[in-house]
Enzyme design. Structure first.
Site, PDB file in Angstrom:
ATOM      1  CD  GLU A  70       1.596  -5.305   8.263  1.00 31.56           C
ATOM      2  OE1 GLU A  70       2.800  -5.427   8.567  1.00 31.56           O
ATOM      3  OE2 GLU A  70       1.179  -5.321   7.105  1.00 31.56           O
TER       4      GLU A  70
ATOM      5  N   GLY B 282       3.405   0.135   7.049  1.00 29.02           N
ATOM      6  CA  GLY B 282       4.649   0.712   6.544  1.00 29.02           C
ATOM      7  C   GLY B 282       5.766   0.489   7.531  1.00 29.02           C
ATOM      8  CB  SER B 283       9.041   2.092   7.855  1.00 24.10           C
ATOM      9  OG  SER B 283       8.629   3.433   7.962  1.00 24.10           O
ATOM     10  CB  THR B 284       9.172   0.040  12.883  1.00 24.77           C
ATOM     11  OG1 THR B 284       8.713  -1.286  12.597  1.00 24.77           O
ATOM     12  CG2 THR B 284       9.107   0.255  14.384  1.00 24.77           C
TER      13      THR B 284
ATOM     14  CD  GLU C 182      10.942  -4.385   7.297  1.00 28.90           C
ATOM     15  OE1 GLU C 182      10.809  -3.189   7.603  1.00 28.90           O
ATOM     16  OE2 GLU C 182       9.987  -5.160   7.135  1.00 28.90           O
TER      17      GLU C 182
ATOM     18  CE  LYS D 264       0.946   9.394   1.385  1.00 34.57           C
ATOM     19  NZ  LYS D 264       1.326   8.640   0.205  1.00 34.57           N
TER      20      LYS D 264
ATOM     21  CB  CYS E 111       5.829  -6.361   6.359  1.00 41.16           C
ATOM     22  SG  CYS E 111       4.246  -7.045   5.910  1.00 41.16           S
TER      23      CYS E 111
ATOM     24  N   GLY F 156       5.482   4.409  11.708  1.00 41.39           N
ATOM     25  CA  GLY F 156       4.447   3.964  12.641  1.00 41.39           C
ATOM     26  C   GLY F 156       4.622   4.642  13.995  1.00 41.39           C
TER      27      GLY F 156
END
Ligand code: NDP
Length: 823
Positions: free
Chosen positions: A266, A244-246, A397, A191, A300, A249
């Site tokens: 990641e 992507g973002s934490t 971030e 995706k 990132c 995740g």
């Protein structure tokens, strides 16, 4: 402007790359369908979404917006393809991957233009960095497809892999995900990010061109809530790979908990860029440009925290301001532009919000005097000084072209500031003193460390995070393990728990039968005469009461609760009592584990010696340990002796590996080397299996400490006495206090506390499937790495299942230290 004016100002003229080939390709193909089974299909919903050019704010293309029915179709296609692709010869897979790499190069300019149009990043970057790295990834992994059979002989592909990628490096992230997956024989449903699907769709066309078998790669575009979530929850997907973002995740960790899906994440970062006072400041300035203004800071691993030694801070900031004044922002297709557009209005707004917050929190903001284009989504390079380490802009971030700077005085202070973050993705260190740089690099909690360079990537060198930056690596041999599993796993059926010893093919015949055929409660066979009994005579003294305690910080301690729990033999007779551990005991054990962190930095020779010594001391008490196993499990004496001997052998194995699991030197295409060093993960919690009370314990504790971790161990709940006896062995083997901590009690209660604990870096759990799920769910708090068995039994006495590389990989995370050389 006349020639003289140009000569005086040295102003660049525009150098536009033609958009036409990209726009024509889009026109010819739009509206874009989904790529399933090598066919372009309409989305089930009939819905399309718009892809916008961020440099103009105008629509580029209509892209299919899939739903869960489309995801089902894509997963079914991938499953069907897996049957043959996973059995396709490595050499054949390598040929396909080589063809992909070649075709990326043949279409490189079109891909670069499409990427710049869709994402807003400068053409200089897409043309010179993104697309060449994409090709390199497929070449490199074509090599691993070729070598898989000889280099990873005990492994097989995982199955159908769901891959979810972000918008900041759309095609590069696709390559990082798809190349290792295909090389290892998996099939894929990918995706792309909602904002940036175009190059993934061009990539799909390349797959058709090269004739990749249908269903091996499927590309499903659409919204996260429809496609992403359906993929994550799909029961027939065996692994999720996410960048992507934490926050997302974390939600994926929760959603997949207990499902048995392999997971690599990641995630975000707030990477330090450390400048010592002897650094070459002009190089530093260019390094900062590449660290934080590359890709508009939407990286990132962007070096977003500038840490400068105090005595040069003023000079460096002044030089940076001069350089920032000369950065050029604008049309991403202009080859003379340094900074392109931000991907979306939402992202632009978020950057502005965080910048405003920085100003409100008292930091001093500086931006160049020139203005950004008014059309499209642009944000100027921004520098904050007077930043306090605890403020939002120093911790969060920002994912934009915003640099925050702080100062330090000593190398220790630099390391402390650098590690003062919940993330751990990357770091860069600048100093002309290589001794200093190489001393600091291993102390930084980050997956990649760049010395005198920023943001270098290559397929040969793994990339990935520590702490809340996620787990797993992409690239290098270490990245391949994310896409394989040990072969033995698929041949052993899963059961609800591991209370029963699985068929043991390695023990001698006599002992094997006694392991499996013994009735519960039966304690010994006739031939298993216990040592110590002479002619049947036994003295009639009552035995001296023994009080096994917990073992925390190198000391035997009583349980905080003041309660004990009985330990029974299989006949239901009490054979001893151990402490009932609680939250406070765990807290003390975790603290002791942290206090023993020096174990990680000691020499491997020293660690190896201690492991050998533990084995020696266990061997000296072999009979006693065997008797303890017999007592708790009712197994035969000879079988118990085999377990102790296997434990001694295992300790020898890890003593041997301690100074041999060393990492490698990667040779990416640059003048320099990359040291890939396996590092311990940190404080590792271990819930031991029930079967094999001694061997199960040793099989997990030995590799963990061999690699430099410190551990908090919950021994077998039903048979904990082997572990509590074992601390006496540890006490006589020179093991520093706190390296191994043993807390007895209810496995699931204690595991929950450990899995919830924010100061535990990894958790291993070998128990029922339900417990595995609870551990994975709780681990999302600090994104600790987990290793669980999903209730799948493991034959601990079989060296293929009970020891080896798998354990060493689980005990380590790889740090890649980039060291360019040459003047
Ligand atoms: P997200 O993490 O939301 O998105 C990354 C990918 O995950 C996209 O494909 C997205 O789909 C998909 N996704 C989002 N939510 C889910 C979900 N619940 N289940 C499955 N898939 C999901 O990043 P954003 O694009 O929203 O960016 C937000 C912030 O994340 C940035 O400001 C930045 O801080 C960070 N980020 C970090 C990146 C990194 O490389 N570490 C990359 C991108 C962002 P869709 O595009 O359809 O929303």
């Amino acid at each position: 402007m006349n020639v003289m004016e140009i000569f005086k100002s040295m102003e660049y003229g525009p150098a536009p790359e033609a958009a036409a080939p990209g726009l024509t390709w889009i026109q010819e193909h739009a509206p874009f369908g989904l790529f399933i089974n090598n066919q372009w299909v309409k989305p089930d919903s009939g819905q399309y979404m718009e892809s916008i050019n961020p440099a103009t704010g105008r629509p580029l293309a209509q892209i299919a917006s899939a739903n869960s029915a489309d995801v089902d179709a894509a997963v079914a296609a991938a499953r069907a393809a897996f049957e043959t692709w996973s059995r396709t010869l490595g050499h054949v897979r390598a040929r396909y991957m080589y063809a992909i790499a070649r075709h990326i190069q043949k279409h490189s300019r079109l891909l670069a233009v499409l990427e710049s149009l869709d994402n807003g990043k400068p053409i200089r970057e897409t043309r010179d960095i993104d697309i060449p790295l994409v090709a390199r990834h497929f070449y490199y992994h074509a090599g691993w497809a070729q070598l898989m059979a000889s280099e990873l002989p005990g492994y097989e592909p995982v199955g159908v892999v769901g891959q979810i990628i972000p918008w900041n490096f759309p095609l590069l992230m696709l390559a990082w995900k798809i190349a290792p997956a295909l090389a290892m024989g998996n099939t894929v449903v990918l995706k792309p990010a909602r904002y940036t699907s175009l190059t993934a769709l061009k990539f799909a066309e390349i797959l058709q061109e090269i004739g990749l078998p249908p269903g091996v790669v499927n590309i499903v575009t659409g919204e996260a809530s429809q496609v992403g979530e359906a993929l994550v929850r799909h029961p027939d997907v065996n692994k999720i790979a996410f960048t992507g973002s934490t926050d997302v995740g974390r939600s994926i960790r929760r959603a997949t908990a207990g499902s048995g899906k392999k997971l690599s994440l990641e995630l975000g970062g707030k990477s330090p860029f450390i400048v010592f006072d002897d650094a070459d400041l002009d190089s530093v300035v260019e390094g900062v440009v590449d660290a934080i203004w590359f890709n508009q800071g939407q990286v990132c691993c962007a070096g977003s925290r500038l840490l400068v030694q105090e005595n040069i801070a003023g000079r460096l900031i002044e030089k940076l301001r001069v350089r920032m004044e000369h950065l050029r922002i604008g049309d991403p297709l202009d080859k003379a532009v340094d900074i392109g557009a931000i991907v979306s209005p939402g992202q632009l707004k978020e950057i502005q919000r965080l910048v405003n917050q920085g100003v409100e929190e008292g930091a001093v903001m500086w931006q160049p005097s020139w203005a950004c284009p008014t059309e499209g989504y642009f944000f100027p390079p921004t520098l904050f000084t007077n930043v306090s380490p605890a403020t939002t802009i120093a911790q969060v971030e920002i994912f934009g072209p915003v640099l925050v700077s702080m100062t330090f005085r000593t190398p220790n202070e630099a390391v402390e500031l650098a590690n003062n973050t919940r993330y751990g993705l990357a770091a860069s260190v600048w100093s002309e003193n290589i001794n200093l740089a190489l001393d600091v690099a291993p102390k930084l909690k980050a997956g990649s460390v760049w010395i005198n360079c920023p943001n270098l990537f290559d397929a040969s060198s793994g990339f990935g995070g520590y702490r809340e930056s996620g787990f797993g690596r992409e690239g290098g041999k270490e990245g391949l393990y994310e896409y394989v599993r040990p072969k033995w796993e698929s041949s052993t059926p899963a059961t609800a728990d591991d209370f029963h010893i699985v068929q043991d093919s390695t023990l001698p015949d006599s002992s094997r039968s006694s392991v499996h055929e013994k009735e519960v409660g039966e304690t010994s066979h006739e031939e298993d005469v216990e040592p110590g009994s002479t002619n049947g005579f036994r003295p009639v003294f009552p035995s001296i009461d023994r009080t096994p305690k917990m073992f925390i910080g190198g000391k035997q301690v009583r349980p905080d609760s003041g309660y004990s729990r009985d330990v029974y033999d299989p006949g239901g007779h009490v054979v001893g009592q151990v402490g009932e551990g609680n939250r406070k005991d765990i807290r003390n054990a975790v603290e002791a584990s942290h206090a023993a962190s020096g174990w990680a930095v000691g020499t491997t020779h020293n660690r190896a010696q201690i492991l050998f010594y533990i084995a020696e001391n266990l061997a000296a008490r072999e009979e006693e340990f065997a008797r303890c196993i017999v007592q708790q499990t009712g197994r035969s004496y000879s079988d118990a002796v085999s377990e102790v001997e296997a434990s001694i052998s295992r300790l020898f194995s890890y003593a041997a590996w301690t100074d041999k699991f060393e990492g490698v030197v990667h040779r990416p295409p640059l003048r320099g080397a990359v040291l890939a060093m396996p590092e311990p993960i940190g404080v590792t919690a271990i819930a031991c299996p029930e079967a094999y009370p001694l061997l199960g314990f040793i099989s997990l504790v030995a590799p963990a400490i061999a690699m430099g971790n410190t551990v908090v161990v919950i021994p077998s709940q039903t048979s904990p006495l082997s572990a509590t006896d074992f601390y006496q062995v540890l006490e006589t083997s020179d093991l520093p206090g706190g390296v191994v901590n043993i807390v007895t009690g209810d496995r699931d209660t204690l595991s929950q506390v450990l899995a919830d604990h924010d100061d535990v870096d990894a958790m291993w759990y070998f128990g029922p499937a339900e417990g595995c799920k609870r551990v994975e769910l709780a681990s999302s708090g600090n994104m600790k790495r987990t290793w669980v068995n999903y209730g799948h039994p493991r034959n601990w006495s079989d060296p293929v299942q009970g020891e080896g590389e798998e354990f060493l990989h689980e005990s380590t995370q790889v740090k890649n230290i980039w060291i360019p050389y040459g003047e």
